[in-house]
Design a protein around this motif. Structure first.
Motif, mmCIF file in Angstrom:
data_model
loop_
_atom_site.group_PDB
_atom_site.id
_atom_site.type_symbol
_atom_site.label_atom_id
_atom_site.label_comp_id
_atom_site.label_asym_id
_atom_site.label_seq_id
_atom_site.Cartn_x
_atom_site.Cartn_y
_atom_site.Cartn_z
ATOM 1 N N LYS A 105 0.748 -1.223 0.025
ATOM 2 C CA LYS A 105 -0.142 0.118 -0.044
ATOM 3 C C LYS A 105 0.871 1.259 -0.139
ATOM 4 C CE LYS A 105 -2.144 1.985 3.547
ATOM 5 N NZ LYS A 105 -2.628 2.161 4.772
ATOM 6 N N ASN A 106 1.919 1.293 0.543
ATOM 7 C CA ASN A 106 2.892 2.252 0.912
ATOM 8 C C ASN A 106 3.930 2.339 -0.395
ATOM 9 O OD1 ASN A 106 1.806 3.154 3.310
ATOM 10 N ND2 ASN A 106 3.131 1.666 4.558
ATOM 11 N N LEU A 107 3.967 1.727 -1.353
ATOM 12 C CA LEU A 107 5.029 1.855 -2.324
ATOM 13 C C LEU A 107 4.974 2.954 -3.137
ATOM 14 C CD1 LEU A 107 5.742 -1.916 -3.259
ATOM 15 C CD2 LEU A 107 7.262 -0.331 -1.953
ATOM 16 N N HIS A 111 7.227 5.752 -3.458
ATOM 17 C CA HIS A 111 8.151 6.074 -4.727
ATOM 18 C C HIS A 111 7.973 7.507 -5.128
ATOM 19 C CE1 HIS A 111 8.832 5.822 -9.148
ATOM 20 N NE2 HIS A 111 7.704 6.551 -9.286
ATOM 21 N N ASN A 112 6.715 8.033 -5.003
ATOM 22 C CA ASN A 112 6.601 9.496 -5.468
ATOM 23 C C ASN A 112 7.406 10.583 -4.411
ATOM 24 O OD1 ASN A 112 4.654 8.875 -7.356
ATOM 25 N ND2 ASN A 112 2.912 9.119 -5.972
ATOM 26 N N GLU A 113 7.573 10.089 -3.228
ATOM 27 C CA GLU A 113 8.460 10.897 -2.248
ATOM 28 C C GLU A 113 10.113 10.760 -2.791
ATOM 29 O OE1 GLU A 113 7.840 13.092 0.133
ATOM 30 O OE2 GLU A 113 5.945 12.938 -0.745
ATOM 31 N N SER A 133 16.720 9.171 4.417
ATOM 32 C CA SER A 133 16.663 8.406 5.883
ATOM 33 C C SER A 133 15.362 8.731 6.547
ATOM 34 C CB SER A 133 18.075 9.149 6.760
ATOM 35 O OG SER A 133 19.148 8.623 6.153
ATOM 36 N N ALA A 134 14.769 9.785 6.482
ATOM 37 C CA ALA A 134 13.500 10.173 7.031
ATOM 38 C C ALA A 134 12.390 9.205 6.478
ATOM 39 C CB ALA A 134 13.423 11.611 6.899
ATOM 40 N N LEU A 135 12.537 9.086 5.198
ATOM 41 C CA LEU A 135 11.685 8.031 4.662
ATOM 42 C C LEU A 135 11.716 6.733 5.251
ATOM 43 C CD1 LEU A 135 11.203 8.848 0.774
ATOM 44 C CD2 LEU A 135 9.235 8.649 2.446
ATOM 45 N N ARG A 136 12.994 6.385 5.325
ATOM 46 C CA ARG A 136 13.258 4.848 5.754
ATOM 47 C C ARG A 136 12.740 4.748 7.216
ATOM 48 N NH1 ARG A 136 18.698 5.431 3.973
ATOM 49 N NH2 ARG A 136 18.755 4.441 1.711
ATOM 50 N N ASN A 141 10.649 -0.778 5.089
ATOM 51 C CA ASN A 141 10.943 -1.566 3.953
ATOM 52 C C ASN A 141 10.799 -1.014 2.586
ATOM 53 O OD1 ASN A 141 11.629 -3.973 5.708
ATOM 54 N ND2 ASN A 141 9.579 -4.186 6.372
ATOM 55 N N ALA A 142 9.732 -0.107 2.434
ATOM 56 C CA ALA A 142 9.839 0.376 1.332
ATOM 57 C C ALA A 142 10.661 0.933 0.339
ATOM 58 C CB ALA A 142 8.352 1.404 1.230
ATOM 59 N N PRO A 143 11.591 1.680 0.925
ATOM 60 C CA PRO A 143 12.782 2.284 0.211
ATOM 61 C C PRO A 143 13.747 1.254 -0.403
ATOM 62 C CG PRO A 143 12.320 3.687 1.978
ATOM 63 C CD PRO A 143 11.401 2.571 2.318
ATOM 64 N N ALA A 144 13.882 -0.006 0.511
ATOM 65 C CA ALA A 144 14.664 -0.990 -0.071
ATOM 66 C C ALA A 144 13.993 -1.834 -1.082
ATOM 67 C CB ALA A 144 14.882 -1.853 1.093
#
Length: 167
Positions: A105-107, A111-113, A133-136, A141-144
């Motif tokens: 749901k968050n991907l 992605h947009n961010e 880092s703030a997004l992580r 798990n989404a950024p990786a």
């Protein structure tokens, strides 16, 4: 099949794998080595072949394989290790069932961010790293997952080949 459908299928498959591996690393039973679990160390070559033959038998259901592994382990004195192994796999499956939908749901949001962060040329590299880092922190798990997908798409992975066509 559309690109979005292909991407969704890839994300589902990868996130399952990533979550299982993450959980297994944290809570895996001790004694798993590159060439097989430690509970097989005292078996003869023939006994090991018999044990691995359970997995090679394509006619057995998963339940039948588990039953045969348990019977073999009981005969050879490591039944609890097999029970622990089966329990861990069940627990990991439940973690994936619970956490994967939220990750998926968050991907798109992440992605947009990330695109905004990497498109912004009016920032320093350290500011860019802080934003990522703030997004992580917010979406662990989404950024990786998106990074992995990007490498598959571009072929930057050593084993992957580019999935786009050059014209």
């Amino acid at each position: 099949m559309s690109f979005n459908t292909s991407l969704f299928i890839l994300v589902v498959a990868f996130s399952s794998l990533a979550l299982c591996q993450k959980e297994e690393k944290k809570s895996g039973p001790p004694g798993h080595f590159l060439f097989g679990p430690s509970y097989l160390a005292n078996l003869t070559k023939e006994e090991k072949q018999e044990y691995y033959g359970i997995f090679k038998n394509q006619k057995l259901t998963i339940k039948q394989q588990e039953e045969q592994r348990l019977a073999f382990a009981k005969k050879h004195g490591f039944e609890q290790a097999i029970k622990d192994d089966i329990k861990l796999k069940e627990e990991n499956h439940e973690v994936v069932r619970k956490e994967r939908p939220e990750l998926i749901k968050n991907l798109l949001t992440v992605h947009n961010e990330l695109m905004k962060i990497f498109d912004n040329k009016d920032q320093t590299l350290s500011q860019q790293e802080e934003a990522v880092s703030a997004l992580r922190e917010k979406y662990p798990n989404a950024p990786a997952t998106l990074y992995y997908i990007s490498r598959l798409i571009t072929g930057q992975d050593r084993k992957a080949k580019p999935h786009h066509k050059h014209h």
